[in-house]
Design an enzyme around this catalytic site. Structure first.
Site, short mmCIF file in Angstrom:
data_model
loop_
_atom_site.label_atom_id
_atom_site.label_comp_id
_atom_site.label_asym_id
_atom_site.label_seq_id
_atom_site.Cartn_x
_atom_site.Cartn_y
_atom_site.Cartn_z
N HIS A 165 0.82 -1.22 0.00
CA HIS A 165 0.00 0.00 0.00
C HIS A 165 0.85 1.26 0.00
O HIS A 165 0.38 2.35 -0.36
CB HIS A 165 -0.89 -0.02 1.25
CG HIS A 165 -2.16 0.77 1.11
ND1 HIS A 165 -2.22 2.00 0.50
CD2 HIS A 165 -3.44 0.49 1.51
CE1 HIS A 165 -3.46 2.46 0.54
NE2 HIS A 165 -4.21 1.56 1.14
N ASP A 402 -11.26 -5.96 -18.77
CA ASP A 402 -11.40 -7.05 -19.75
C ASP A 402 -10.07 -7.23 -20.48
O ASP A 402 -9.65 -6.37 -21.24
CB ASP A 402 -12.53 -6.70 -20.72
CG ASP A 402 -12.75 -7.77 -21.78
OD1 ASP A 402 -12.00 -8.78 -21.80
OD2 ASP A 402 -13.66 -7.59 -22.62
#
Length: 463
Positions: A165, A402
């Protein structure tokens, strides 16, 4: 579920003529980054259904495309290949990236039932944990990103990732995944470049906060010290053994569910509508939080702590671009309440009021005040405090990632088994509402599901 590791490779960022110097790139940590130095890696898994994914097709088509596009996207996101380092002479850690740095990619195969593992119903957490990699972490150096691609022959595949992070927040994390997917899908059309809205901005000088805030967080020395010998370290604090009876589920709140809860809050709250901030974020989290407190049971007088991350890109002066690859979130804690506040029929409305006050307060409070409030709040945490937090956002658009074989069938934050948290994402197939991912002990999960579903039925019958 059996998992077979096929190979572990190292993927280099594609050559970039603008980066020809042998000197490393140094990214200093900003105030927003420093909070995450000792955080456990965020681990996620994204599932793609592909019945024609035979071993031959996977190794000859899918994997080469994923690997090539990964190298191409890392040309722009090359800090992911670097390391977080902390030299003895430096007052704070920094991200260091050499030209020869790489991202670790594990290729594996599973014989599990893809529909079960990638589904949204109850599943053992162990089924998902083996699908994500780990980071290499020492006291003074840690990798920042690693990947695992797992084939489920003739069923589909998944992409597991582990990320630190300290390099970027959720906005940057999802931006990278969508950029990688975009390049991969475009390879079939001979396109190997990214549009400008997917190219990250690395300039740390965009973060305009009072310089002394960095000193304040560095003075929070216990955060950077090992509990045993007091020496500074970047290793995450120990969390103990992960329970073996953890199960996962993904639940949905539709837009209609959210609207009905808004109406209930308006009817039953003693506040005026003008005083309430009834966003989807507030409504969804108030409902989940109140159900979790009830499902947990135990002492009604136990203290509560709820935490969420607030994006400050548009709250700084000047605003920070959406394409900024770094942290620009502030942890907000809601503390000073007891379990009794969220129990019974009034529990949901009480949670709405608590979260509404917190979110509304963001607009009038600066970074300094919020940081001081966070530190003061954490000092109030007791051993018996019931802690909950939410990870993710309904505004990320991850289901748009996608790679050329359709959008994901599911997405899970696997690492919520290491700390008390649940995930919140947009719904895959419909707009509005939210998907909620939870990981709990089986007994507590059964109680939570019962409360969650019962609450939906009660609201539906009364409106």
């Amino acid at each position: 579920m059996g998992l077979k590791v096929i190979k572990i490779t190292q993927v280099s960022p594609a050559a970039d003529s603008s980066r020809h110097s042998a000197d490393p790139l140094i990214l200093p940590l900003t105030f927003f980054d420093l909070r995450w130095v000792r955080s456990h890696p965020t681990q996620q898994v994204i599932f793609y259904k592909l019945p024609e994914s035979s071993r031959e097709f996977f190794h000859s088509v899918i994997l080469p495309k994923l690997s090539l596009s990964l190298s191409l996207v890392l040309r722009h996101y090359f800090p992911l290949a670097g390391h977080l380092k902390w030299n003895q002479q430096d007052p704070k850690p920094r991200v260091v990236v050499y030209n020869h740095d790489t991202v670790s990619l594990t290729v594996a195969e599973s014989n599990a039932d893809f529909l079960f593992v990638s589904g949204k119903g109850l599943r053992p957490q162990t089924e998902l944990r083996i699908l994500v990699p780990e980071l290499s972490v020492t006291c003074d150096s840690t990798s920042l990103y690693s990947l695992q691609i797992t084939l489920f022959p003739n069923q589909g595949f998944c992409i597991g990732l582990a990320e630190h992070h300290v390099l970027k927040d959720g906005v940057g994390s999802i931006m990278f995944i969508k950029a990688w997917a975009r390049i991969c899908k475009s390879l079939g059309h001979g396109i190997m470049t990214l549009p400008s809205d997917f190219i990250p901005i690395l300039d740390r000088t965009l973060i305009n906060v009072r310089p002394s805030l960095e000193s304040d967080i560095l003075e929070y020395t216990s955060y950077f010290s090992d509990e045993k010998d007091g020496k500074r370290t970047m290793k995450p604090p120990p969390v103990g053994e992960i329970c073996t009876d953890l199960v996962r589920i993904t639940l949905e709140l539709t837009q209609e569910n959210v609207e009905k809860r808004k109406e209930r809050a308006k009817r039953e709250s003693t506040r005026s509508q003008h005083e309430l901030h009834l966003s989807t974020f507030v409504i969804v989290n108030a409902y989940v939080w109140s159900c979790l407190v009830k499902a947990h049971g135990g002492n009604k007088e136990r203290p509560l702590l709820f935490m969420y991350a607030a994006d400050f890109r548009n709250r700084l002066d000047p605003p920070v671009p959406d394409r900024y690859l770094g942290n620009c979130v502030v942890l907000i804690n809601c503390i000073g309440y007891k379990a009794n506040n969220l129990l019974g029929r009034v529990g949901f409305v009480s949670a709405v009021e608590i979260l509404s006050d917190s979110v509304k307060g963001l607009g009038s409070r600066g970074i300094e005040a919020l940081w001081e409030s966070y530190i003061d709040g954490m000092k109030q945490v007791k051993p018996d405090t019931h802690v909950e937090s939410v990870s993710g956002s309904t505004r990320m658009g991850l289901y748009g990632a996608d790679f050329g074989w359709g959008k994901p069938v599911n997405h899970e934050i696997v690492s919520i088994d290491r700390y008390p948290a649940y995930s919140m994402w947009e719904r895959r197939d419909e707009t509005g509402g939210a998907e909620i991912g939870l990981c709990l002990r089986k007994s507590e999960m059964d109680t939570f599901i019962s409360l969650f579903e019962y609450g939906l039925e009660i609201i539906a019958s009364r409106i």
